[in-house]
Design a protein around this motif. Structure first.
Motif, PDB file in Angstrom:
ATOM      1  N   VAL A   6      -1.846  14.376  20.695  1.00 17.39           N
ATOM      2  CA  VAL A   6      -2.095  14.646  19.137  1.00 17.39           C
ATOM      3  C   VAL A   6      -2.235  16.467  19.897  1.00 17.39           C
ATOM      4  N   PRO A   7      -2.208  17.537  18.549  1.00 21.22           N
ATOM      5  CA  PRO A   7      -3.065  18.261  18.741  1.00 21.22           C
ATOM      6  C   PRO A   7      -4.228  19.190  19.442  1.00 21.22           C
ATOM      7  N   TYR A   8      -3.747  20.297  20.245  1.00 21.97           N
ATOM      8  CA  TYR A   8      -4.802  20.283  20.011  1.00 21.97           C
ATOM      9  C   TYR A   8      -6.181  20.056  19.599  1.00 21.97           C
ATOM     10  N   TYR A   9      -7.993  20.001  20.123  1.00 22.86           N
ATOM     11  CA  TYR A   9      -8.672  20.281  19.365  1.00 22.86           C
ATOM     12  C   TYR A   9      -9.534  20.090  20.196  1.00 22.86           C
ATOM     13  N   ASP A  10     -10.376  22.081  20.662  1.00 30.17           N
ATOM     14  CA  ASP A  10     -11.685  22.552  21.274  1.00 30.17           C
ATOM     15  C   ASP A  10     -12.718  21.979  21.117  1.00 30.17           C
ATOM     16  N   ILE A  11     -12.799  20.993  21.457  1.00 36.60           N
ATOM     17  CA  ILE A  11     -14.832  19.929  21.303  1.00 36.60           C
ATOM     18  C   ILE A  11     -15.516  20.724  22.224  1.00 36.60           C
ATOM     19  N   SER A  12     -15.510  21.780  22.700  1.00 37.81           N
ATOM     20  CA  SER A  12     -16.322  22.827  23.121  1.00 37.81           C
ATOM     21  C   SER A  12     -16.702  23.653  22.331  1.00 37.81           C
ATOM     22  N   ASP A  13     -16.566  23.825  21.095  1.00 38.15           N
ATOM     23  CA  ASP A  13     -16.696  25.489  20.409  1.00 38.15           C
ATOM     24  C   ASP A  13     -17.749  24.618  19.338  1.00 38.15           C
ATOM     25  N   ARG A  14     -19.357  24.000  19.328  1.00 40.72           N
ATOM     26  CA  ARG A  14     -20.343  23.399  18.660  1.00 40.72           C
ATOM     27  C   ARG A  14     -21.050  24.117  18.062  1.00 40.72           C
ATOM     28  N   PRO A  15     -20.974  25.055  18.247  1.00 39.69           N
ATOM     29  CA  PRO A  15     -22.060  26.476  17.875  1.00 39.69           C
ATOM     30  C   PRO A  15     -23.266  25.211  16.769  1.00 39.69           C
ATOM     31  N   THR A  16     -23.172  24.451  15.899  1.00 39.96           N
ATOM     32  CA  THR A  16     -23.916  23.985  15.556  1.00 39.96           C
ATOM     33  C   THR A  16     -24.767  22.770  16.629  1.00 39.96           C
ATOM     34  N   GLN A  17     -24.149  22.123  17.690  1.00 44.08           N
ATOM     35  CA  GLN A  17     -24.882  21.275  18.560  1.00 44.08           C
ATOM     36  C   GLN A  17     -23.970  20.393  17.908  1.00 44.08           C
ATOM     37  N   CYS A  18     -23.022  20.021  16.844  1.00 45.73           N
ATOM     38  CA  CYS A  18     -23.095  18.575  16.219  1.00 45.73           C
ATOM     39  C   CYS A  18     -22.130  18.641  16.476  1.00 45.73           C
ATOM     40  N   CYS A  19     -20.656  18.651  15.174  1.00 43.29           N
ATOM     41  CA  CYS A  19     -19.041  18.489  14.883  1.00 43.29           C
ATOM     42  C   CYS A  19     -19.236  19.670  15.888  1.00 43.29           C
ATOM     43  N   PRO A  20     -17.295  20.044  16.881  1.00 40.88           N
ATOM     44  CA  PRO A  20     -17.161  21.188  16.688  1.00 40.88           C
ATOM     45  C   PRO A  20     -16.443  21.612  15.572  1.00 40.88           C
ATOM     46  N   ARG A  21     -16.480  23.515  15.880  1.00 39.23           N
ATOM     47  CA  ARG A  21     -15.703  24.124  14.665  1.00 39.23           C
ATOM     48  C   ARG A  21     -14.151  23.754  14.825  1.00 39.23           C
TER      49      ARG A  21
END
Length: 176
Positions: A6-21
């Motif tokens: 599957v395409p890359y999804y940067d799950i570390s980018d989470r400024p909301t502390q919930c869902c990644p951007r």
């Protein structure tokens, strides 16, 4: 794209502390090929397609996946499929079986399309996916949607990205 990727999804980018951007780069117009791809399956109740218990079902499922160390390291993908006006099935991508959850393997060929906008546009997105399949000379078998963020996070980010997965039947002369 290679089978089961599957395409890359940067799950570390989470400024909301919930869902990644969500960054749509790499997700638009992809050809994906799943062969026995492992997912944990959960269902939610709906009232005329409006989810009633999505929050608790997702929380319980994500907790079970986390506790079993079954999450993929670098991505979170949940494919949702409306079964009827009263129920939807959700497929959580995992890298190993998760105790206590129903496991399912998906095999199929998919084309993707990224949409942005309110959920009320779902019927337009389904039509766009069907048109895309026809334009590509493929037969549409069904649709799944990857809601990249919860409603609170989409409001915080100012964007509501949804990735449509059109399951298609490839022409007989087309190799995977």
């Amino acid at each position: 794209m290679e089978t089961n990727a599957v395409p890359y999804y940067d799950i570390s980018d989470r400024p909301t502390q919930c869902c990644p951007r969500f960054h749509p780069d790499g997700w638009e117009h992809q050809d994906l090929h799943f062969r026995d791809k492992l997912f944990a399956k959960a269902s939610t109740r709906s009232l005329f397609h409006m989810p009633l218990n999505m929050g608790p079902v997702f929380k319980k499922t994500f907790t079970a996946i986390h506790d079993a160390h079954g999450a993929l390291e670098d991505t979170t993908v949940v494919l949702s499929r409306e079964v009827s006006p009263w129920r939807a099935d959700h497929y959580f991508l995992v890298d190993k079986p998760v105790p206590g959850l129903k496991m399912e393997r998906l095999t199929g060929d998919f084309i993707t399309r990224v949409f942005e906008g309110p959920y009320r546009d779902m019927s337009k997105w389904e039509k766009a996916l069907a048109d895309e399949a026809i334009k590509a000379g493929k037969t549409l078998k069904g649709t799944y949607f990857f809601y990249t963020t919860c409603p609170k996070c989409s409001k915080a980010y100012g964007e509501n990205y949804v990735v449509g997965f059109a399951e298609v039947e490839l022409p007989l002369d087309q190799d995977v």
